[in-house]
Design an enzyme around this catalytic site. Sequence first.
Site, PDB file in Angstrom:
ATOM      1  N   ALA A   1      -1.229 -10.006 -29.393  1.00  0.00           N
ATOM      2  CA  ALA A   1      -0.259  -8.845 -30.017  1.00  0.00           C
ATOM      3  C   ALA A   1      -0.033  -9.160 -31.583  1.00  0.00           C
ATOM      4  CB  ALA A   1       1.213  -8.997 -29.317  1.00  0.00           C
ATOM      5  N   TYR A   2       0.079 -10.055 -31.967  1.00  0.00           N
ATOM      6  CA  TYR A   2       0.291 -10.494 -33.367  1.00  0.00           C
ATOM      7  C   TYR A   2      -0.835 -10.342 -33.920  1.00  0.00           C
ATOM      8  CZ  TYR A   2       1.495 -13.241 -37.687  1.00  0.00           C
ATOM      9  OH  TYR A   2       1.663 -13.675 -38.739  1.00  0.00           O
ATOM     10  N   SER A   3      -2.066 -10.965 -33.548  1.00  0.00           N
ATOM     11  CA  SER A   3      -3.272 -10.771 -34.290  1.00  0.00           C
ATOM     12  C   SER A   3      -3.796  -9.339 -34.713  1.00  0.00           C
ATOM     13  CB  SER A   3      -4.409 -11.672 -33.530  1.00  0.00           C
ATOM     14  OG  SER A   3      -4.032 -13.029 -33.383  1.00  0.00           O
TER      15      SER A   3
END
Length: 229
Positions: free
Chosen positions: A135-137
Amino acid sequence: MRYPEGVLALVTGGASGIGAATAARLREAGVRVVTADLAPGADEKLDVTDPDAVAAMVAGIGPVGILVNSAGIVGPSGPLVDLDLDAWRTTFRVNVEGTFLLCRAVAPQMVAAGWGRIVTLASIAAKDGNPGQSAYSASKAAVIGLTKSLGKELARTGVLVNAVAPAAVSTPMNAHTDPAVLARSQSLTPMGRFGTAAEIAELIAWLCSAQVSFSTGAVYDASGGRATY
């Protein structure tokens, strides 16, 4: 570093970490700074995912000449197949929609003035893709795409839009990050250490200055040698 006289900088996520360090560095250079954050200690309390709140705050503080989009979250850690959809969406709302809303709110002021600097906070994870942090990437990769697109849109207006992509940095945002993820990041960094907020702030402050004039839609790595492209 040189900045237009009286220019106002808005730094989101400015209560701590890279945002706070950037605000301090710009103030040291004589820039008027307003910090915005949900956390205590910011000049303005702001939920960057709330379009009405963003519009009202920007209208209330006056013309913004420098915008630093530092507000962000790490989001959920774990295998993609195990992630909660709401947590995924929240990560994108803060990291991507928040950046979009702030850019949309301040860009017309900058274009009208014929000068502006926007710096977005991406991540080396946007380029490498951290396992256990999809999700962050993915959200930070979206921030890079937004930056490149907006930089091209505004390229002839005097408004420059660039991104900074740090590797792991010692900040409160990483306080709850999976230690295994942080250990992997450090092992991939040739310098063998985490970055500091002050180091990232120095690069951001330069990108916000009048000394940068022929760079837009670019991504500047601050990764201790980890970046490969």
